[in-house]
Write a protein that holds these residues in place. Structure first.
Motif, mmCIF file in Angstrom:
data_model
loop_
_atom_site.group_PDB
_atom_site.id
_atom_site.type_symbol
_atom_site.label_atom_id
_atom_site.label_comp_id
_atom_site.label_asym_id
_atom_site.label_seq_id
_atom_site.Cartn_x
_atom_site.Cartn_y
_atom_site.Cartn_z
ATOM 1 N N UNK A 147 -5.579 -16.790 -6.347
ATOM 2 C CA UNK A 147 -6.046 -15.522 -6.896
ATOM 3 C C UNK A 147 -4.901 -14.913 -7.694
ATOM 4 N N UNK A 148 -5.227 -14.377 -8.861
ATOM 5 C CA UNK A 148 -4.266 -13.665 -9.696
ATOM 6 C C UNK A 148 -4.497 -12.178 -9.469
ATOM 7 N N UNK A 149 -3.510 -11.504 -8.873
ATOM 8 C CA UNK A 149 -3.640 -10.078 -8.544
ATOM 9 C C UNK A 149 -2.784 -9.269 -9.519
ATOM 10 N N UNK A 150 -3.387 -8.723 -10.592
ATOM 11 C CA UNK A 150 -2.601 -7.947 -11.555
ATOM 12 C C UNK A 150 -2.216 -6.582 -10.990
ATOM 13 N N UNK A 151 -1.160 -6.004 -11.573
ATOM 14 C CA UNK A 151 -0.724 -4.661 -11.207
ATOM 15 C C UNK A 151 -0.604 -4.520 -9.683
ATOM 16 N N UNK A 152 0.231 -5.347 -9.112
ATOM 17 C CA UNK A 152 0.381 -5.384 -7.658
ATOM 18 C C UNK A 152 1.520 -4.459 -7.235
ATOM 19 N N UNK A 153 1.195 -3.451 -6.412
ATOM 20 C CA UNK A 153 2.213 -2.497 -5.972
ATOM 21 C C UNK A 153 3.025 -3.062 -4.819
ATOM 22 N N UNK A 154 4.327 -2.974 -4.966
ATOM 23 C CA UNK A 154 5.254 -3.303 -3.888
ATOM 24 C C UNK A 154 5.728 -1.977 -3.301
ATOM 25 N N UNK A 155 5.413 -1.740 -2.045
ATOM 26 C CA UNK A 155 5.695 -0.453 -1.421
ATOM 27 C C UNK A 155 7.172 -0.094 -1.491
ATOM 28 N N UNK A 156 7.446 1.200 -1.657
ATOM 29 C CA UNK A 156 8.823 1.682 -1.672
ATOM 30 C C UNK A 156 9.517 1.296 -0.372
ATOM 31 N N UNK A 157 10.721 0.757 -0.499
ATOM 32 C CA UNK A 157 11.464 0.271 0.656
ATOM 33 C C UNK A 157 12.886 0.787 0.594
ATOM 34 N N UNK A 158 13.344 1.390 1.670
ATOM 35 C CA UNK A 158 14.720 1.858 1.767
ATOM 36 C C UNK A 158 15.578 0.717 2.278
ATOM 37 N N UNK A 159 16.562 0.304 1.468
ATOM 38 C CA UNK A 159 17.440 -0.799 1.842
ATOM 39 C C UNK A 159 18.682 -0.253 2.525
ATOM 40 N N UNK A 160 19.026 -0.849 3.658
ATOM 41 C CA UNK A 160 20.109 -0.343 4.472
ATOM 42 C C UNK A 160 21.455 -0.342 3.777
ATOM 43 N N UNK A 161 21.648 -1.243 2.808
ATOM 44 C CA UNK A 161 22.950 -1.346 2.153
ATOM 45 C C UNK A 161 23.070 -0.387 0.967
ATOM 46 N N UNK A 162 22.043 0.414 0.696
ATOM 47 C CA UNK A 162 22.088 1.373 -0.400
ATOM 48 C C UNK A 162 21.567 2.710 0.103
ATOM 49 N N UNK A 163 21.675 3.729 -0.747
ATOM 50 C CA UNK A 163 21.109 5.035 -0.435
ATOM 51 C C UNK A 163 19.790 5.228 -1.168
#
Length: 313
Positions: A147-163
């Motif tokens: 399946x080709x899923x256009x405009x796929x949102x990747x949820x906002x993620x807080x990375x521990x090594x950054x602010x």
């Protein structure tokens, strides 16, 4: 006397969570309606969500090599195995009964180049779609499908090594796996991917489209790589593959981590851009080669062993 107005910072943890949940639902609806993430009103919505999350948000479009470097992620080349080109071309030429043939797709590409302006990303996507649909057609079996899923949102993620939190929309997620699961995604990717367990049944790739005049691996690769890194972290996967393309040029990459999470030792391996053609008279000279890599990428999205390439450290 009118009640005193409250600030967002006055909300309790439970109230903050409820408000954020409502706003995230609104943003999901905006995604489904195809609203550009650079739309001013949508940016305002994201700013409120970021404030509730208490983290500075960085969209994928703002990620650079410097961003990855601060996370301890290095960029290294991949190289072809001695017989890699030959194998990839043979795999790209193979056709299943009833599927699109190389000749079918070559004609479709010639039609796109003849009738479609490729100056915008929308035009480039028409060319990209032609190759992706060929791959999907040739991976369709009684039990498995793409399946080709256009405009796929990747949820906002807080990375521990950054602010910062990172998130945004990728142009395509290509998903390969059980046909029943595939059909659920076709009906509604929002409903299907609301269950994180669905990823265990699938192979996934991330694809980013850029118009030819803005296509630069140095600028475009980090944005797509960050999306792959986020998905790998969330799904606790060692490997996640992707590609950046204008339709005329294709840059394939693999994110590989020796352990889950982020920090030193995490690497994005990339292959030099492969042109679809070599000029006006031969616009599809590398078609079989690109289709072979695409097919392998879709089938083995989370496999850290490479079929046509080898890692260079």
């Amino acid at each position: 006397m009118a009640p005193k107005k409250r600030k967002l910072s006055d909300l309790s943890t439970e109230q903050t969570s409820r408000v954020k949940g409502i706003l995230l639902s609104c943003r999901e609806i905006c995604d489904q309606l195809g609203i550009d993430e650079d739309d001013e009103d949508l940016r305002d919505l994201n700013r409120i969500i970021d404030k509730l999350t208490d983290a500075k948000h960085t969209p994928f479009s703002d990620v650079s090599l410097l961003t990855l470097g601060k996370m301890g992620v290095t960029i290294q080349p991949m190289e072809w195995r001695s017989d890699g080109v030959t194998q990839a071309k043979a795999y790209g030429t193979a056709t299943l009964p009833g599927a699109l043939t190389i000749e079918d797709t070559r004609k479709n590409i010639h039609d796109v180049l003849k009738y479609v302006s490729l100056e915008s990303e929308a035009g480039c996507r028409i060319l990209i779609n032609t190759l992706l649909i060929h791959v999907a057609s040739n991976l369709e079996t009684d039990s498995s499908g793409v399946v080709i899923a256009p405009e796929f949102r990747v949820d906002d993620t807080l990375l521990g090594c950054t602010e910062n939190s990172f998130g945004g929309v990728v142009d395509y997620m290509l998903v390969y796996g059980d046909k029943a699961v595939r059909d659920r995604i076709i009906k509604s990717k929002a409903f299907a991917f609301s269950n994180p367990e669905i990823y265990k049944l699938l192979q996934c790739n991330i694809y980013e489209a850029k118009p030819e005049d803005l296509f630069s691996p140095i600028a475009c690769l980090p944005q797509a790589a960050m999306a792959a890194i986020i998905k790998a972290q969330r799904l606790q996967m060692k490997t996640f593959r992707g590609c950046v393309t204008s339709g005329k040029r294709w840059v394939f990459f693999v994110y590989n981590a020796e352990n889950f999470g982020h920090g030193q030792g995490k690497t994005v391996y990339w292959l030099d851009a492969i042109p679809l053609g070599d000029g006006f008279y031969n616009p599809t000279v590398n078609l079989e080669l690109i289709l072979g890599i695409l097919r392998d990428w879709v089938e083995h999205g989370h496999d850290d062993s490479l079929r046509f390439f080898e890692y260079i450290n």
